[in-house]
Every structure is written in C-alpha cells, then in structure tokens.
Write a protein that holds these residues in place. Structure first.
Motif, short mmCIF file in Angstrom:
data_model
loop_
_atom_site.label_atom_id
_atom_site.label_comp_id
_atom_site.label_asym_id
_atom_site.label_seq_id
_atom_site.Cartn_x
_atom_site.Cartn_y
_atom_site.Cartn_z
N UNK A 282 0.83 -1.20 0.00
CA UNK A 282 0.00 0.00 0.00
C UNK A 282 0.87 1.25 0.00
N UNK A 283 0.39 2.28 -0.67
CA UNK A 283 1.09 3.57 -0.58
C UNK A 283 0.94 4.16 0.81
N UNK A 284 -0.14 3.83 1.51
CA UNK A 284 -0.33 4.25 2.89
C UNK A 284 -0.52 3.00 3.75
N UNK A 285 0.56 2.49 4.34
CA UNK A 285 0.47 1.23 5.10
C UNK A 285 -0.45 1.31 6.31
N UNK A 286 -0.77 2.51 6.76
CA UNK A 286 -1.61 2.64 7.95
C UNK A 286 -3.09 2.66 7.62
N UNK A 287 -3.43 2.68 6.33
CA UNK A 287 -4.83 2.81 5.92
C UNK A 287 -5.44 1.43 5.68
N UNK A 484 -4.37 -14.19 1.57
CA UNK A 484 -3.02 -14.23 1.00
C UNK A 484 -2.39 -12.85 0.89
N UNK A 485 -3.21 -11.86 0.57
CA UNK A 485 -2.65 -10.53 0.28
C UNK A 485 -3.07 -9.45 1.29
N UNK A 486 -4.19 -9.66 1.96
CA UNK A 486 -4.73 -8.61 2.80
C UNK A 486 -3.91 -8.35 4.07
N UNK A 487 -4.19 -7.22 4.69
CA UNK A 487 -3.57 -6.90 5.97
C UNK A 487 -4.55 -6.04 6.77
N UNK A 488 -4.22 -5.86 8.00
CA UNK A 488 -5.00 -4.98 8.88
C UNK A 488 -4.01 -4.20 9.71
N UNK A 489 -3.90 -2.90 9.50
CA UNK A 489 -2.92 -2.10 10.24
C UNK A 489 -3.02 -2.33 11.74
N UNK A 490 -1.88 -2.63 12.34
CA UNK A 490 -1.84 -2.82 13.79
C UNK A 490 -2.16 -4.22 14.25
N UNK A 491 -2.57 -5.12 13.34
CA UNK A 491 -2.91 -6.49 13.74
C UNK A 491 -1.82 -7.44 13.30
N UNK A 492 -1.52 -8.41 14.16
CA UNK A 492 -0.52 -9.40 13.83
C UNK A 492 -0.98 -10.20 12.59
N UNK A 493 -0.18 -10.26 11.52
CA UNK A 493 -0.64 -10.90 10.29
C UNK A 493 -0.91 -12.39 10.45
#
Length: 821
Positions: A282-287, A484-493
């Motif tokens: 992401x261009x904004x990893x926190x979003x 596989x690709x998603x993330x959640x800022x602040x959450x352990x992957x």
C-alpha cells in the motif's frame, strides 16, 4: 515463535535490488554491434558473426561470486503436442544462479535454497550448506578482466544447454530418445534484450533421434529433428522487505516453496511451506484501504483473436473485485500486451494463447523466488481449442442454428462466458491460489477455482441456460485473496490469517484440492470436477433429464450447415456422456468421508461419514445410469451416426470418438460400454470397496460391500422381461461388470476381507448367470461369463485378456498429460 523467526530470517536472505518499472508500452533497445556493450542488469556484447554472447559481470566478492540472479528458462516456440510439456510459453524450473570466479574460469551454480538453518549461527548454517549439494551446470573461461575487477565471459555454452529438459520430456512422452545437436542451433541475436532488471536471451535448439516416436510426424515436418526456441531470462533478485507467508492448509493457497529448517526447535516442524504471492504494498500502510505502489498487471497475448482477447480481459479483471474488497485500490488489472513486446519477456505477467494439435489443458503458473515464495512473474497458458470444444457441446445440446442468435442458449455466447471463467481461473493459479473443487456444491458456486460445468436446468422439455456460468469471482475467492494478500494495520498478520480461516470455516465453506479429487477412488464426497448442485443425487437427476432432452432431438440440426455428417460422431460423445462428471460426484458419496484440512484446535478435526440413506440413494442413481433404456439410442439416429468421412484422418476428431467393433459403422454397444465404464471405474475403485468394509464394521446399519455388489449383480444380471433390444445393452453392462470383478480379484489393492467378499460375489454372480434363461445370445454370454467367474484363476486371466478392465472412454476433460490446471 518459530513462525516469526522464519519470516524474518527468510526475508533476510533477499539481496537488495531496484524495483521493476511499471510498463506502459514495450521497450526494446537494440544491441548495437560486437564492439558495443549494452549495460543493464549486467553488460552484454554480441558477436553476430559467430553467434556468441559475452556478458560482463561485477567484480567478485570474497567468496568469488560475481553475481546472483533468478534464472528462468522457457519456450518461445514449442512442439504443439499435448502430453510432452513443450508448449509455447511453457516454463522450466526457476533457479537462483550464482556465477562464481575460480582461477581463470567462471562457474554457473544453481544454489540449493530448500535446506537451511534459519536464524542460526555460522557453524550450523555452514553444516547445512555442506550437507546438501548445489548443482554446477556450466563453466567458461574468463575473456577479460576490467580495471574495476569486472569479469567478462562468453555465456554461449550456458545458453546452449538443454535448459528446459527437452530430451527428458520427449522421452517421458514416449516420443523417442533424443540428443542435442549443437551444430543445428544458434543464438537469436535480435531477441537479446537488456534492461535494468532483466536480461533476455533466445536460442534455437535442435534435438535429433534415429528412432523418433511415430506420433511426432503429426506435428513435425521431420520427426527425427525437433527444433525448439528457448528463452533464457535473468532477473534481478527481489528487494529485501518481502514478507513470506507460511502456508495454512485451510487457506486455499498453493504452497510450492518448501523450507527444511534444521535449526528448528524440537517443538516445531522441520519442514515448512511458504505460500506463493506477489509483493503488493500500500502507498499508505496505515490505511485500511489504499492505492498500491505497484499494481499487479496481467497482459493478454496479442496472438489471441480480438473477440477472445476481450473475453480474457473481462474474466481476468474479475480479480480486481477481490483485491478491492481486501483493501487494495486499483491494485489489479488485465490489459492487452503492448505491441512489439515479447510474451516471454520477464517483465510481463502474461496470458498466452497457445496452439496445439489437439485440445489440452490450460495452465496458470508463476516464476517464484525459490527462497521466499515471492511471485516475480505470472504465466498463464490457454489452449486455443478449448472454446471450440465448448461451442460444439452447446451446439450438441441446443442445435447449431442457435449460434449467433444472442439468446441465453446461444453457443457462441456461452463459449464466450466460459472463456471469461477460464481466464479468471488460470490467473487465479498465477496469483498463488489453489483449486477448490468443493465450491460447485454451494448455491452461489463460490469460486472460479473450481472446474465449471455449465449449469443447464431441465424445465419440462426446455433447457434453461440462464445460470450456465457465474459472473465475477465468488465468496471463496474473495476470502483467499484477503488471506493471502490482505492486511489490517496494527494487527498481527499470522493471527489475522488464522481468524480469517476460522471465520470461513464457521460459515460452512469447504475446501477440497486436487489430491482429494482426481483419484477415481477418492472418498471425499465434496471433491468432484465439472459437477454442480448442493445435492449431487438431485443434480444427477437433472443432468440425466438434460441428457434425455438433448438426445431425443439430436441429429443433423446439431451440425453447422455444410459440415460433414460424420462430424455427428464427435458431437454426440459429450452429449451421450453428458452425465459422466455428475456420475463421479454421486459415486463419491458411496463410502464417502467428509474430511478437511484442519489444524489442531480449530474444531474441524473430525471427519464425518456420509449418512447411510444418502449412500444408498447414490447407489440407486448409479444403477439408473446403466439401465438399458438410458443407454439406448433411436434407430434413425444410429443410422445418421453411421455416415463416414473420406480422405485423411483428423487427429482432433479421431481420438474423441467412441471406439467400435463394427468396422466403419457406428457401434451403439461400444458407446454403452463407455458409459458403463464411467460408473464402474468409480464405484468399484479398490479404495472405495475397502472403505465399505470399514464403515460397516463401525456401523452395521451403513451401506456395506456385499450390499453394493449384490445390488449391482441384480441390476446387470439376467432380466426375463427385457426386449431383445434392451437385453443386448444389459449384456454390454454385464460384461463391463464382469471385467471389473476379474481385475479386482487378480489385483493386489483390496484388503483381505474385501478380496474375499469380491471373490464370493463373483462366484455368486456366476451361479446366477448359470441359471440364465432367454434366447441363445443371452444364454451363451451368461455361460461364458459364469465359467470364467466360477472356475479357476486361469479363467479370470483369460476373461481379462478378452475383456480388459480399461475400456476406452473418449476424453472429456482437456486431453494430454502435464500438470493439472
């Protein structure tokens, strides 16, 4: 703890490099002359007169290594034959190649990346490295050493190697024992491309044999000489920072990267699997939602006809929905390959349009960093004859006159819809996603990663195509992309992925992959290909109704105007066998056990046996499939099917016809034998018969082996009420059953109890046949089979020679060998 260490340590293996550019159009710089270096990933200079390529590599490090690169060979021009694995755009194995200077020579070594000591001290790391051999595949003399320490070497010998193992593949395909003919090959200088992050070479290579396989003459003008065009891609190793993902068996992803960590703690596995995926940031990893630094772009081969290109783009673009749902904005798209670009250029994720002599499998593969699972390049191969086969099937169902009408039953429209699905499916594999053959059992057909049978509904005497194919990716596909690709800022992957897997299980979605679907004896009741419906037996009734309607009006109207009448023999095969895949789905209920890919503690560890009433309903459905009235054809249709073709044979047609024993005249008995084989090869698979013994051991009320064999014997035994017309079809089925009994008794795959039960049932069946009554044809066949089944084992052997268990069934799914896709 191990998981986090592994992620950090594996990521640390990556050598830093610049990111590949986003491509708007093809770039193709020329190599000027023998006196000019073209600089990029490494320097290249060509000697066009001698056909040589010299490369300039950086100064060696303390270990003598001049450079490490990802090396990917492939085929720019292939053989054009199914089963050999030598198709245009086909890939060889990706390797990390290290060029090492020792004295006055340069050695090319494929590094062994699987065996490691992760997060360990130097002694442990060195011990593992010394325990498993790398592969030195070539060496050459140093041509020149620069003032800066750079080393120049003639790479031609490396490029002339059999990098795609053509010799081995030709031998495995039984096409002959070949050897390389170096004097009949050359470097294609004009196809040498140098970029900052990849260098491309192309060589023409010829392989010769004094005793080539006869089938090669169909695709090669001189079968003793096979010439292929090999692409050699050297790719900059990916930047540091990629986060590998440990495979979860519930995830629906395809784990191809195996890591054996000899430094793992005793409470942790030595072998781990890494999922394949692209780097997507992401261009904004926190979003929660953000655009990305570099979108994933697949390019459709310009070799595909314009109308087909559009279908491939539309279907491939469906994945954008899943990435958007996972929080990645404008992260995925499919475009037409820029004009002038080479489809084997390593910078492009490609959807290739591949021609072969006969239809065959399409594939979705990728070039991966073998250390981390990062996908560097996606490569899809779509067989160009698949859409023609689909159209032929639809014309067989509704008639050729419906083509081009634009209606829901328009074969052209339906073939277009199927192409969209095919594009999405194979791109899904290239994204790192596995098959899910359970998806078709959901009302919404939850995934494009299943094999999609067109869902045709019998409505009275009308065939309803309104739900033939889905549009867009399904709920399962969105889940896999998020996992596989998603993330959640602040959450352990790792915790997030575990939660996603648990959530999709709680919703009732199942995942069944290839190994639990493809074997005929598979016991997974949700694992079937080309099937439909939440209830396999209910859908079988619908499929049989569709088959009856189509066959009742089958004739010349199912051929385009002016087509040879002999083509009906090819068109009728998938219609007569229209039920073959739903038959397999029904058969999987018998002895079926619903087991999953659970992990300890997720609550889904226990397998569940298919209830007895469902198993018995499935058995009755299979007996319907071998009933004479279902196997018969109209007399006027049989007469039409006996029209022949003159002139040279057509391989595409010849291999897809029912084999007959009546010379050129159509043989309905052979068609009935093929349909019977579809039932018995699944129902009587040794694994299933062994399972029937076990499930009745645990539950006396369950369907058991003797009950199944007795029911089949009743269904195929003598029938006094049958007309002579039906009695002959019953005899065809009876012979198939006897052939399977004979093969089972002589085989070694049954348990001792199952072997005893089968032998006893064969004797009982033989005694039943000895009491057969009817005309001379009936009593003669009954007496012959009875003698073989009751007598000594020599009789069984003789029966198997006359009635081999491997009855030929024309191919239904894409034909040929190679990988499953």
């Amino acid at each position: 703890m191990l998981r986090k260490v592994l992620l950090a340590s594996v990521a640390g293996l990556v050598v830093a490099a610049g990111a590949a550019p986003v491509l708007a159009q093809a770039e193709r710089p020329a190599i000027a002359s023998a006196s000019t270096w073209q600089d990029g990933l490494f320097g290249v200079k060509l000697d066009r007169q001698k056909g040589k390529a010299t490369v300039r590599l950086p100064a060696p490090g303390a270990d003598g290594v001049l450079g490490r690169y990802l090396y990917q060979p492939g085929l720019s021009a292939g053989l054009g034959m199914d089963g050999a694995g030598l198709d245009r755009s086909g890939l060889g194995a990706a390797q990390v190649v290290a060029f090492r200077k020792v004295g006055n020579r340069v050695f090319a070594e494929f590094e062994n990346t699987r065996f490691r000591a992760v997060d360990a001290d130097a002694d442990q790391v060195n011990a593992v490295a010394a325990s498993f051999a790398p592969s030195v595949v070539w060496s050459g003399e140093v041509v020149e050493t620069g003032a800066d320490g750079s080393v120049s070497v003639d790479l031609s010998g490396f490029l002339e190697r059999d990098a795609v193992n053509a010799v081995g593949r030709l031998k495995r395909a039984r096409l002959g024992t070949f050897k390389a003919a170096p004097t009949l090959g050359y470097l294609e200088a004009d196809q040498t491309l140098v970029f900052p992050d990849n260098v491309e070479f192309q060589t023409v290579q010829t392989f010769t044999s004094d005793e080539p396989g006869a089938e090669l003459s169909r695709v090669s003008p001189e079968s003793r000489s096979v010439t292929l065009t090999v692409r050699h891609s050297f790719i900059r190793l990916p930047d540091a920072g990629f986060q590998p993902v440990l495979h979860d068996p519930r995830s629906g992803t395809s784990a191809q990267v195996m890591v054996t960590d000899f430094a793992a703690d005793l409470d942790q596995p030595v072998v781990s699997r890494l999922a394949r995926r692209f780097r997507l940031e992401k261009t904004d990893p926190t979003a929660a939602r953000s655009t990305v630094k570099k979108p994933i772009v697949f390019y459709v081969d310009r070799a595909a006809p314009p109308a087909i290109r559009q279908a491939l783009i539309e279907g491939g673009d469906w994945w954008a929905q899943a990435f958007d749902k996972a929080g990645y904005v404008d992260a995925f798209r499919v475009e037409l390959l820029p004009e002038g670009a080479h489809p084997m250029d390593a910078r492009y994720n490609i959807v290739s349009w591949v021609h072969r002599e006969t239809r065959g499998w399409s594939t979705g593969t990728s070039v991966n960093d073998p250390r981390t699972g990062e996908i560097v390049r996606g490569v899809v191969q779509l067989g160009s004859l698949r859409d023609r086969q689909d159209k032929m099937i639809f014309e067989g169902l509704v008639g050729a006159a419906r083509s081009g009408t634009g209606g829901q039953d328009d074969p052209d429209r339906l073939a277009y819809q199927r192409l969209r699905h095919l594009s999405a499916h194979e791109i899904g594999h290239a994204l790192g996603i596995s098959h899910n053959f359970a998806a078709s059992t959901y009302e919404d057909r939850a995934s494009v990663m299943d094999y999609p049978a067109p869902w045709v509904i019998a409505d009275g005497e009308r065939l309803d195509f309104s739900r033939a194919y889905t549009t867009g990716v399904g709920a399962w596909d969105r889940y896999v992309v998020d996992w596989l690709y998603g993330d959640a800022p602040g959450q352990d992957p790792i915790a997030r992925r575990a939660e996603l897997a648990a959530e999709v299980q709680a919703k009732g979605y199942r995942f069944v992959n290839d190994t639990d679907t493809r074997p005929l004896g598979s016991l997974q009741p949700y694992g079937a290909m080309w099937d439909n419906g939440t209830d396999p037996v209910a859908e079988f009734a619908n499929v049989m109704a569709v088959r009856r309607i189509a066959l009742s009006r089958f004739g010349l109207a199912n051929l385009p105007a002016g087509a040879p009448a002999a083509d009906l023999r090819r068109v009728i095969v998938p219609i007569y066998l229209y039920h073959r895949y739903q038959t397999t789905a029904v058969g999987r209920q018998i002895g079926g056990v619903d087991y999953g890919y659970a992990i300890s503690g997720d609550g889904h560890e226990r397998a569940e046996v298919v209830p007895a009433d469902k198993q018995r309903a499935a058995l009755e459905a299979l007996m319907q499939a071998v009933a004479p009235d279902e196997l018969d054809l109209r007399d006027d249709l049989i007469d039409l099917l006996s029209s022949a073709q003159s002139g040279n044979g057509d391989r595409q047609t010849e291999i897809e016809l029912f084999e007959g024993k009546t010379d050129a005249v159509f043989d309905p008995s052979s068609a009935a034998a093929a349909a019977s084989q579809v039932v018995f090869e699944t129902l009587l698979a040794p694994e299933r018969l062994n399972r029937l013994v076990e499930q009745q051991r645990r539950d006396a009320g369950q369907l058991g082996l003797t009950e199944v064999l007795d029911r089949v014997a009743t269904a195929v035994g003598p029938g006094a009420s049958l007309s002579p017309r039906q009695a002959e079809l019953r005899r065809v089925v009876r012979a198939r059953y006897a052939a399977h009994l004979a093969a089972l008794i002589q085989g070694k795959d049954l348990s001792s109890t199952a072997q005893g039960a089968v032998r006893d049932s064969a004797r009982r069946f033989g005694e039943q046949l000895k009491r057969c009554r009817g005309d001379r044809l009936e009593t003669a066949q009954c007496a012959w089979l009875a003698e073989a089944l009751i007598g000594p084992v020599e009789g069984l052997k003789a029966l198997s020679e006359t009635l081999p268990v491997a009855q030929t069934v024309p191919p239904g799914a894409p034909i040929g060998g190679g990988e499953w896709h």
